[in-house]
Design a protein around this motif. Sequence first.
Motif, PDB file in Angstrom:
ATOM      1  N   GLU A   1      -3.131  -2.911   5.971  1.00  0.00           N
ATOM      2  CA  GLU A   1      -3.576  -2.289   7.211  1.00  0.00           C
ATOM      3  C   GLU A   1      -3.608  -0.768   7.087  1.00  0.00           C
ATOM      4  OE1 GLU A   1      -0.900  -2.640  10.730  1.00  0.00           O
ATOM      5  OE2 GLU A   1      -2.720  -3.421  11.648  1.00  0.00           O
TER       6      GLU A   1
ATOM      7  N   TYR B   1      -0.699  -9.080   0.158  1.00  0.00           N
ATOM      8  CA  TYR B   1      -0.841  -7.710  -0.346  1.00  0.00           C
ATOM      9  C   TYR B   1      -0.565  -6.753   0.806  1.00  0.00           C
ATOM     10  CZ  TYR B   1      -3.001  -3.616  -2.610  1.00  0.00           C
ATOM     11  OH  TYR B   1      -3.238  -2.372  -3.153  1.00  0.00           O
TER      12      TYR B   1
ATOM     13  N   ARG C   1       0.417  -2.909   2.255  1.00  0.00           N
ATOM     14  CA  ARG C   1       0.301  -1.509   1.819  1.00  0.00           C
ATOM     15  C   ARG C   1       1.682  -0.983   1.430  1.00  0.00           C
ATOM     16  NH1 ARG C   1      -1.728   2.573   6.336  1.00  0.00           N
ATOM     17  NH2 ARG C   1      -0.989   3.996   4.742  1.00  0.00           N
ATOM     18  N   GLY C   2       1.705  -0.201   0.360  1.00  0.00           N
ATOM     19  CA  GLY C   2       2.972   0.197  -0.250  1.00  0.00           C
ATOM     20  C   GLY C   2       3.901   0.959   0.664  1.00  0.00           C
ATOM     21  N   GLU C   3       3.320   1.698   1.626  1.00  0.00           N
ATOM     22  CA  GLU C   3       4.172   2.491   2.526  1.00  0.00           C
ATOM     23  C   GLU C   3       4.981   1.593   3.452  1.00  0.00           C
ATOM     24  OE1 GLU C   3       0.938   2.848   2.119  1.00  0.00           O
ATOM     25  OE2 GLU C   3       0.315   4.945   2.106  1.00  0.00           O
ATOM     26  N   MET C   4       4.549   0.343   3.615  1.00  0.00           N
ATOM     27  CA  MET C   4       5.279  -0.549   4.518  1.00  0.00           C
ATOM     28  C   MET C   4       6.422  -1.236   3.776  1.00  0.00           C
ATOM     29  SD  MET C   4       2.553  -2.254   7.074  1.00  0.00           S
ATOM     30  CE  MET C   4       1.256  -1.351   7.892  1.00  0.00           C
ATOM     31  N   MET C   5       7.224  -0.440   3.076  1.00  0.00           N
ATOM     32  CA  MET C   5       8.342  -0.993   2.313  1.00  0.00           C
ATOM     33  C   MET C   5       9.306  -1.765   3.219  1.00  0.00           C
ATOM     34  SD  MET C   5       8.661  -1.113  -0.890  1.00  0.00           S
ATOM     35  CE  MET C   5       8.006   0.246  -1.856  1.00  0.00           C
ATOM     36  N   PRO C   6       9.628  -1.256   4.430  1.00  0.00           N
ATOM     37  CA  PRO C   6      10.516  -2.047   5.296  1.00  0.00           C
ATOM     38  C   PRO C   6       9.912  -3.418   5.632  1.00  0.00           C
ATOM     39  CG  PRO C   6      10.352   0.215   6.095  1.00  0.00           C
ATOM     40  CD  PRO C   6       9.336   0.075   5.001  1.00  0.00           C
TER      41      PRO C   6
ATOM     42  N   GLN D   1       3.036  -8.463  -2.576  1.00  0.00           N
ATOM     43  CA  GLN D   1       2.597  -7.444  -3.534  1.00  0.00           C
ATOM     44  C   GLN D   1       2.440  -6.115  -2.818  1.00  0.00           C
ATOM     45  OE1 GLN D   1       2.027  -7.819  -6.766  1.00  0.00           O
ATOM     46  NE2 GLN D   1       0.618  -6.208  -7.405  1.00  0.00           N
ATOM     47  N   PRO D   2       3.093  -5.040  -3.312  1.00  0.00           N
ATOM     48  CA  PRO D   2       2.903  -3.741  -2.656  1.00  0.00           C
ATOM     49  C   PRO D   2       1.647  -3.037  -3.163  1.00  0.00           C
ATOM     50  CG  PRO D   2       4.510  -3.538  -4.402  1.00  0.00           C
ATOM     51  CD  PRO D   2       4.054  -4.977  -4.412  1.00  0.00           C
ATOM     52  N   GLY D   3       0.937  -2.365  -2.273  1.00  0.00           N
ATOM     53  CA  GLY D   3      -0.176  -1.509  -2.679  1.00  0.00           C
ATOM     54  C   GLY D   3       0.339  -0.143  -3.079  1.00  0.00           C
ATOM     55  N   GLY D   4      -0.561   0.823  -3.193  1.00  0.00           N
ATOM     56  CA  GLY D   4      -0.135   2.148  -3.648  1.00  0.00           C
ATOM     57  C   GLY D   4      -0.600   3.276  -2.750  1.00  0.00           C
ATOM     58  N   GLY D   5      -1.036   2.929  -1.528  1.00  0.00           N
ATOM     59  CA  GLY D   5      -1.476   3.996  -0.618  1.00  0.00           C
ATOM     60  C   GLY D   5      -2.938   4.322  -0.781  1.00  0.00           C
ATOM     61  N   ALA D   6      -3.787   3.311  -0.732  1.00  0.00           N
ATOM     62  CA  ALA D   6      -5.230   3.547  -0.832  1.00  0.00           C
ATOM     63  C   ALA D   6      -5.934   2.702   0.219  1.00  0.00           C
ATOM     64  CB  ALA D   6      -5.741   3.203  -2.227  1.00  0.00           C
TER      65      ALA D   6
ATOM     66  N   LEU E   1       1.681  -2.086 -10.350  1.00  0.00           N
ATOM     67  CA  LEU E   1       2.010  -1.298  -9.148  1.00  0.00           C
ATOM     68  C   LEU E   1       3.459  -1.514  -8.703  1.00  0.00           C
ATOM     69  CD1 LEU E   1      -1.280  -1.101  -8.837  1.00  0.00           C
ATOM     70  CD2 LEU E   1      -0.664  -0.467  -6.531  1.00  0.00           C
TER      71      LEU E   1
ATOM     72  N   HIS F   1       6.383   1.451  -8.619  1.00  0.00           N
ATOM     73  CA  HIS F   1       7.199   1.758  -7.435  1.00  0.00           C
ATOM     74  C   HIS F   1       8.689   1.743  -7.781  1.00  0.00           C
ATOM     75  CE1 HIS F   1       4.268   2.120  -4.256  1.00  0.00           C
ATOM     76  NE2 HIS F   1       3.713   0.956  -4.516  1.00  0.00           N
TER      77      HIS F   1
ATOM     78  N   TYR G   1      -3.627   6.041  -7.021  1.00  0.00           N
ATOM     79  CA  TYR G   1      -2.893   5.726  -5.788  1.00  0.00           C
ATOM     80  C   TYR G   1      -2.038   6.908  -5.355  1.00  0.00           C
ATOM     81  CZ  TYR G   1      -4.395   0.968  -6.746  1.00  0.00           C
ATOM     82  OH  TYR G   1      -5.165  -0.143  -6.970  1.00  0.00           O
ATOM     83  N   THR G   2      -2.219   7.298  -4.074  1.00  0.00           N
ATOM     84  CA  THR G   2      -1.600   8.539  -3.618  1.00  0.00           C
ATOM     85  C   THR G   2      -0.086   8.462  -3.486  1.00  0.00           C
ATOM     86  OG1 THR G   2      -2.112   7.825  -1.378  1.00  0.00           O
ATOM     87  CG2 THR G   2      -3.606   9.409  -2.391  1.00  0.00           C
ATOM     88  N   MET G   3       0.478   7.263  -3.487  1.00  0.00           N
ATOM     89  CA  MET G   3       1.932   7.174  -3.322  1.00  0.00           C
ATOM     90  C   MET G   3       2.694   7.637  -4.557  1.00  0.00           C
ATOM     91  SD  MET G   3       2.466   3.631  -1.254  1.00  0.00           S
ATOM     92  CE  MET G   3       4.252   3.788  -1.109  1.00  0.00           C
TER      93      MET G   3
ATOM     94  N   TYR H   1      10.769   4.331   2.286  1.00  0.00           N
ATOM     95  CA  TYR H   1       9.786   4.608   3.331  1.00  0.00           C
ATOM     96  C   TYR H   1      10.353   4.387   4.730  1.00  0.00           C
ATOM     97  CZ  TYR H   1       6.916   5.781  -0.443  1.00  0.00           C
ATOM     98  OH  TYR H   1       6.459   6.425  -1.546  1.00  0.00           O
TER      99      TYR H   1
END
Lengths: 450, 180
Positions: free
Chosen positions: A84, A122, A124-129, A163-168, B37, B41, B76-78, B149
């Motif tokens: 998202e 999948y 998004r990586g920022e949603m680690m929690p 699976q975590p994404g990387g912020g894209a 990925l 991380h 990837y920007t992270m 995060y």
Amino acid sequence: MARKLLLTHIDVPGIQTFDVYRQKGGYRAVEKALKTLTPDEVVEEVKASGLRGRGGAGFPTGMKWSFLAKPEGVPRYLVCNADESEPGTFKDRYLMTHIPHALIEGMIVSSYALGANTSYIYVRGEMMPQIRILERAIAEAKNAGFLGKDILGTGYNLELYVQPGGGAYICGEETALLESLEGKRGNPRIKPPFPAVSGLYNCPTVVNNVESIAATVPIINDGGAEYAKIGVGRSTGTKLISAGGNVNKPGVYEIELGVPVEEFIYSDEYCGGIANGKRLKAVVAGGSSVPILPANLILKTLNGEPRLMTYESLADGGFQSGTMLGSGGFIAFDEDQCIVRNTWNFSRFYHHESCGQCSPCREGTGWLEKVLHNIEYGHGSSSDIDLLVNVAKNIEGNTICPLGDAAAWPVASAIRHFRDEFEWHVSHGQEAQHRNYGLAHYADPLEPVA
Amino acid sequence: MLSVKHNEPVEFTEEMLGKFAEIVARYPEGRQKSALLPILHEVQAVYGWLSVPAMDSVAAYLNLEPIEVYEVATFYTMFFLQPPGKFVLEVCRTGPCCLVGAERIMAHIEQRLGVKEGEVTPDGLFSWRGVECMAACGYGPVLQIGPEYTFYENLTEEKIDKLIDELKNKAEGRELTAES
């Protein structure tokens, strides 16, 4: 119009845990599907429900499933798109945070329907929690025998991984998401072949949004025909709307499709009106990609009919006077907000998120951002406005994936409906530099333009 | 967090290798590149950023060419390819958050920390940057701090001041890890 299907038990303490979710009737859809329905019968129920993809495209989910190729001896995959990142949209975050088992249950039912034995979410990586929450939910479901080998003694096997994404942002496009899941840069693939034929690891794959997958739970519990009774016309069921911007009560609301836009904005049941007693100027109704509409056109169609929160009603009038339901990212702008500044902001976003594969998008999004920056900061000329329209036109339809269109539409629509605000910025260069808000005369009720 | 310099060779601990193996097992045989990925991380969570030797070690572990790791890490920007501050304040700068004051929040952070976007404070503790939509538009302005995060919503100048003080206290008495 307050019927809830996805968020029914959202306020129950402990609903994040398997035990409470189960006590409230959770995982009944898994029992029903695996024990009493064939996979094809599950697909038929979803088809009958009229459910349309909740990620933004609105493509019928059951039909998408029926395209899945089933060659002998080749694994099939279900991948949940939880990347998202469409500005204005935060419903999947909400659902995964507060009622994660709704997604896990939907994943089991949907994987069974598609014949997938390994499925991925999948996120998004920022949603680690949220990733941690889902991993815990998966472990609980597995512990209770709803995942793993021989689920409920039916012989059906399913492993589920996060699976975590990387912020894209681009990884929300389904083929870019698959590339990313394969450990590559998120460059969208040329279609065909579509993922239904050649997706993850070149195997037949279905990619569905979080909300679409969660919606299969009430569809199986109550039957597709029951689900189809909710809503209006081809907009069946309920939809999560993320309400943000200048409203009194921002948040995620589950609505029955068909609620009038005016009610959604002003009713205390939903947004509760515009914040700080201000007036509504404009709305982006379905995430940043969809055309922005001034207050008068979002409340009523050009023919004067009340606009409803449905796929069809929001699109009434095409792009000349309508917009799209999209992902349900509903952003309200009050009378003090500057359309030029917001359009520049969105263009910066698309420039930043362009993967760079296609020249019209890679170069065009940069031009849009720069020209809009010039106009916003008082260095624009009147020919720049037509230049923006021209650049947007040359991006639209000329790229592999829809990111190009998504970058072009907000600019084209902002100029279509708010052209004199752009002209004001051009003619009042110095003043525009020191002013972060725009002209207020678009606010509802529409006042004559001076 | 462990400290690592630009050219320092990186050897993963047993604990990290255990996590890596767990991740690789999620994918079909021969598809271990899918683990890239998640493993990057994990590495960034330990070192705070991805040095070239760290990426080379990941490539060796996954049986990939180093370029396959670099091209992903740069997309990837992270992923940080230079050491950031120990705490990186990432503020959403996209439209909906700006409607409710994100630009004011970023200006306040810049003034409070005394460094520009992307720079690290002299004590190595902080850096900050604007990031694109965090899918939290109803709670804006928002910011996040890796590696877990942690999420801070409905920000005000006062909340920012309090947060920075708390993070400073948290770091006190510990060895600073960021390279300057």
